[in-house]
Design a protein around this motif. Structure first.
Motif, PDB file in Angstrom:
ATOM      1  N   LYS A   1     -31.735  42.855 -35.846  1.00  0.00           N
ATOM      2  CA  LYS A   1     -30.704  41.894 -36.233  1.00  0.00           C
ATOM      3  C   LYS A   1     -30.647  40.769 -35.210  1.00  0.00           C
ATOM      4  CE  LYS A   1     -27.957  45.103 -38.875  1.00  0.00           C
ATOM      5  NZ  LYS A   1     -28.524  44.755 -40.138  1.00  0.00           N
TER       6      LYS A   1
ATOM      7  N   TYR B   1     -23.208  43.343 -33.300  1.00  0.00           N
ATOM      8  CA  TYR B   1     -23.239  44.541 -34.125  1.00  0.00           C
ATOM      9  C   TYR B   1     -22.450  45.670 -33.463  1.00  0.00           C
ATOM     10  CZ  TYR B   1     -25.133  48.253 -37.061  1.00  0.00           C
ATOM     11  OH  TYR B   1     -25.265  49.305 -37.933  1.00  0.00           O
TER      12      TYR B   1
ATOM     13  N   THR C   1     -18.774  44.960 -33.661  1.00  0.00           N
ATOM     14  CA  THR C   1     -18.268  45.250 -35.004  1.00  0.00           C
ATOM     15  C   THR C   1     -18.033  46.740 -35.178  1.00  0.00           C
ATOM     16  OG1 THR C   1     -19.386  43.322 -35.933  1.00  0.00           O
ATOM     17  CG2 THR C   1     -18.785  45.063 -37.472  1.00  0.00           C
ATOM     18  N   VAL C   2     -18.945  47.552 -34.683  1.00  0.00           N
ATOM     19  CA  VAL C   2     -18.768  49.007 -34.743  1.00  0.00           C
ATOM     20  C   VAL C   2     -17.495  49.403 -33.996  1.00  0.00           C
ATOM     21  CG1 VAL C   2     -19.737  51.222 -33.976  1.00  0.00           C
ATOM     22  CG2 VAL C   2     -21.218  49.534 -35.067  1.00  0.00           C
TER      23      VAL C   2
ATOM     24  N   ASP D   1     -28.013  39.561 -33.641  1.00  0.00           N
ATOM     25  CA  ASP D   1     -27.017  39.690 -32.584  1.00  0.00           C
ATOM     26  C   ASP D   1     -26.660  41.163 -32.374  1.00  0.00           C
ATOM     27  OD1 ASP D   1     -25.003  39.273 -30.766  1.00  0.00           O
ATOM     28  OD2 ASP D   1     -23.555  38.549 -32.240  1.00  0.00           O
ATOM     29  N   PRO D   2     -27.455  41.902 -31.587  1.00  0.00           N
ATOM     30  CA  PRO D   2     -27.163  43.325 -31.382  1.00  0.00           C
ATOM     31  C   PRO D   2     -25.795  43.564 -30.744  1.00  0.00           C
ATOM     32  CG  PRO D   2     -29.301  42.762 -30.439  1.00  0.00           C
ATOM     33  CD  PRO D   2     -28.685  41.496 -30.921  1.00  0.00           C
TER      34      PRO D   2
ATOM     35  N   THR E   1     -24.672  53.388 -32.469  1.00  0.00           N
ATOM     36  CA  THR E   1     -25.721  52.375 -32.600  1.00  0.00           C
ATOM     37  C   THR E   1     -27.035  52.824 -31.976  1.00  0.00           C
ATOM     38  OG1 THR E   1     -24.883  51.252 -30.642  1.00  0.00           O
ATOM     39  CG2 THR E   1     -24.164  50.405 -32.764  1.00  0.00           C
TER      40      THR E   1
ATOM     41  N   VAL F   1     -30.891  48.085 -35.491  1.00  0.00           N
ATOM     42  CA  VAL F   1     -29.951  47.151 -34.869  1.00  0.00           C
ATOM     43  C   VAL F   1     -30.681  46.044 -34.134  1.00  0.00           C
ATOM     44  CG1 VAL F   1     -28.110  46.939 -33.139  1.00  0.00           C
ATOM     45  CG2 VAL F   1     -28.175  48.923 -34.652  1.00  0.00           C
TER      46      VAL F   1
END
Length: 174
Positions: free
Chosen positions: A55, A61, A64-65, A57-58, A45, A52
């Motif tokens: 967005k 994110y 999720t990664v 909600d970093p 990220t 990122v």
């Protein structure tokens, strides 16, 4: 010691690293794999941080990664980059024991395959619905439901076996 100005990514890491590490501990089941997972996710990220941070909600994110890395099992040793000195700093996190300590959570989840663990973490820790979990993992909601059902069945079986084993030990002592 003068305090240096941090860039947006470094500031994010400094503030959210303990929470990301706790999340990784739940996903992986042990501290060493969690450290690797957080490092890999932040490396991925950090390269595209400019995208990122736009967005909503970093942290979501980055989480999720991490889930995708675990679920897909794509962390390969060949993709590691050696560095002269490690970029990470030790973190003192009082809440980490809440996740990794005790007899419980990581030991219970340790026997599950990574994808099943990811489904349970997304469902019960992040409280996502089946459609959202499917979107994160890149599968169908039906697959999410079947993975969750199988994982819960394994956990029930494990709990039943532990009760039986515990009862046998009690009888043999008495």
């Amino acid at each position: 010691m003068p305090q240096r100005d941090l860039g947006p990514f470094e500031e994010f890491v400094e503030h959210r690293l303990p929470a990301l590490f706790r999340y990784a501990c739940v996903l992986t089941g042990n501290r060493h794999d969690a450290e690797d997972l957080v490092q890999e996710a932040l490396t991925r990220t950090g390269v595209g941080w400019w995208r990122v941070r736009r967005k909503d909600d970093p942290e979501g994110y980055v989480r999720t990664v991490m889930v995708r890395i675990v679920a897909n099992g794509r962390r390969r040793a060949g993709r590691e980059r050696l560095m002269a000195s490690p970029p990470d700093r030790p973190v003192d996190d009082q809440d980490l024991d809440r996740v990794t300590g005790g007899a419980g959570f990581d030991a219970v989840l340790a026997g599950l395959p990574p994808r099943m663990r990811a489904v349970l973490v997304l469902r019960y820790v992040d409280q996502l619905d089946d459609a959202e979990i499917a979107r994160v993992l890149g599968c169908t909601p039906g697959t999410v439901r079947s993975q969750a059902a199988r994982a819960l069945a394994k956990l029930r079986e494990q709990a039943l076996q532990e009760r039986v084993d515990g009862g046998v030990r009690e009888i043999s002592r008495g």
